[in-house]
Design an enzyme around this catalytic site. Structure first.
Site, PDB file in Angstrom:
ATOM      1  N   SER A 179      42.312 -35.399  14.108  1.00 44.66           N
ATOM      2  CA  SER A 179      41.151 -35.699  15.085  1.00 44.66           C
ATOM      3  C   SER A 179      40.322 -36.803  14.407  1.00 44.66           C
ATOM      4  CB  SER A 179      40.166 -34.186  14.842  1.00 44.66           C
ATOM      5  OG  SER A 179      40.111 -33.947  13.390  1.00 44.66           O
ATOM      6  N   HIS A 207      43.811 -31.762  20.241  1.00 39.23           N
ATOM      7  CA  HIS A 207      43.373 -33.132  20.757  1.00 39.23           C
ATOM      8  C   HIS A 207      44.657 -33.884  21.667  1.00 39.23           C
ATOM      9  CE1 HIS A 207      39.729 -33.571  18.545  1.00 39.23           C
ATOM     10  NE2 HIS A 207      40.191 -32.832  17.915  1.00 39.23           N
ATOM     11  N   LYS A 238      38.143 -29.493  25.192  1.00 39.90           N
ATOM     12  CA  LYS A 238      38.269 -30.785  24.973  1.00 39.90           C
ATOM     13  C   LYS A 238      38.786 -31.427  26.224  1.00 39.90           C
ATOM     14  CE  LYS A 238      38.646 -30.547  20.027  1.00 39.90           C
ATOM     15  NZ  LYS A 238      38.468 -28.989  19.808  1.00 39.90           N
TER      16      LYS A 238
END
Length: 384
Positions: A179, A207, A238
């Site tokens: 990240s 992610h 996300k």
């Protein structure tokens, strides 16, 4: 001095070291632009990589879910808080990432904190990448297994550590996309080591889900990994644009997690309206190849436009870290950009190692080429 008054001095020390965190308040959002702390700015902070968080289809699904189910679930999933929408969302998510089954959690932190203690315990061993997210570190500590951290992405070091271990059960733990660095773990090599040493492999694809793999199906599809020894953690706040997380894997493994993960068993189920939005989000993620292509083009634009591209860490993902060095320099650069209507966060220790303070630039499908041009020009102007 009362114990609570000592906190004032501690906070002053954080200020002096450039380590105090401060929140900004968004009062209006329209795509990539926000009204934050009273001023208009282009948001290069968010992890909403596909720009789905305000997609009309997700809003409509949540509204319809609230009309049909109400708001709260009323109990834990294992009592009376598991609704048909939860079941539908789990099936959609499992199919999207190529696994037999999935289990919804309220947050990614809860998923990581619950899964590891369900798999290993005292006398066992966890082998974790040194740059893993804090939730993975905390989940490992909660398991009470022996925690051994290998140098970032160093599969040779991991191989030696696995060979030296006599633990009855072993677990390799890694982020897929890191990240703060934006690079991708060597998952194919990690899987080969897991096969060779008969270990579990837990991949946190927070992610990567929605970004990596065919149709955004994530890291397992990206690397072609399919095995009952692999547990996949996907985060929904996300690229998917909603909230929550899920663990996916083989039917039997997911059933075991359901029986043993304390962060699943002992908490109220997520709202069924959220599960309805997750179902819609899964469909949008799968259909967003054009958005992924746009983000890839923005990444190339950023990396070729900067005067000092060597300050960017190697990353092909929407996370583009620009190394600045000192905490004060990172804060000063972030402040200068904010004055020009460009909101980019300064990331400092302990989130990143000492001396590697950075701007963490997050690109999304909502950004336009002219907005990235403005960011590049401002960084070049303030970083001669």
């Amino acid at each position: 001095m009362p114990i609570w008054d000592r906190l004032g001095a501690d906070i002053a020390e954080l200020d002096a070291a450039g380590l105090r965190r401060r929140r900004r308040t968004i009062s209006e959002r329209q795509g990539s632009e926000v009204l934050v702390d009273g001023r208009r700015a282009i948001n290069f902070c968010a992890n909403d990589y596909l720009s789905l968080a305000d997609h009309p289809a997700l809003t409509a699904a949540a509204i319809e879910g609230a009309r049909h189910w109400g708001v709260g679930s009323g109990a834990s999933h294992l009592v009376s808080g598991h609704f048909a929408e939860h079941e539908a969302a789990e099936k959609k998510l499992a199919a999207l990432v190529g696994c037999e089954a999935a289990l919804l959690f309220s947050t990614g932190y809860m998923a990581n904190s619950g899964v590891m203690p369900a798999l290993v315990g005292r006398g066992d061993a966890i082998f974790a990448d040194r740059l893993n997210h804090a939730s993975l570190v905390d989940g490992a500590l909660l398991s009470r297994a022996d925690l051994r951290r290998y140098p970032h992405a160093d599969t040779a070091a991991l191989e030696r550590m696995l060979g030296e271990s006599s633990a009855p059960r072993k677990l390799i733990v890694t982020d897929s996309v890191f990240s703060m660095d934006g690079d991708i773990a060597p998952l194919r090599q990690l899987f080969e080591l897991a096969e060779r040493f008969d270990t579990w492999l837990l991949i946190d694809d927070a992610h990567g889900f929605g970004i990596l793999g065919p149709h955004g199906g994530g890291a397992l599809r990206h690397f072609g990994i399919d095995s009952p020894r692999v547990l996949y953690i996907g985060t929904l706040g996300k690229a998917a644009g909603v909230s929550g997380a899920f663990v996916a894997g083989a039917h039997q493994v997911v059933e075991w997690i359901l029986q043993k993960a304390r962060t699943y068993i002992f908490t109220t189920g997520s709202p069924p309206l959220l599960a309805a939005a997750i179902c819609a989000a899964a469909d949008l993620v799968e259909a967003s190849d054009d958005r992924r292509m746009h983000v890839a083009a923005l990444i190339r634009q950023l990396r070729t436009g900067l005067r000092h591209p060597e300050r960017l860490l190697a990353s092909d993902t929407p996370i583009q870290p620009l190394i600045v060095g000192s905490n004060t320099a990172a804060l000063a650069l972030a402040a200068a950009l904010f004055e020009e209507g460009l909101w980019v966060p300064a990331i400092r220790p302990p989130t990143v190692p000492q001396g590697s303070a950075r701007l963490r630039i997050s690109l999304s499908a909502a950004h336009r080429a002219d907005q990235v041009d403005a960011l590049v020009a401002a960084i070049n102007r303030h970083s001669p």
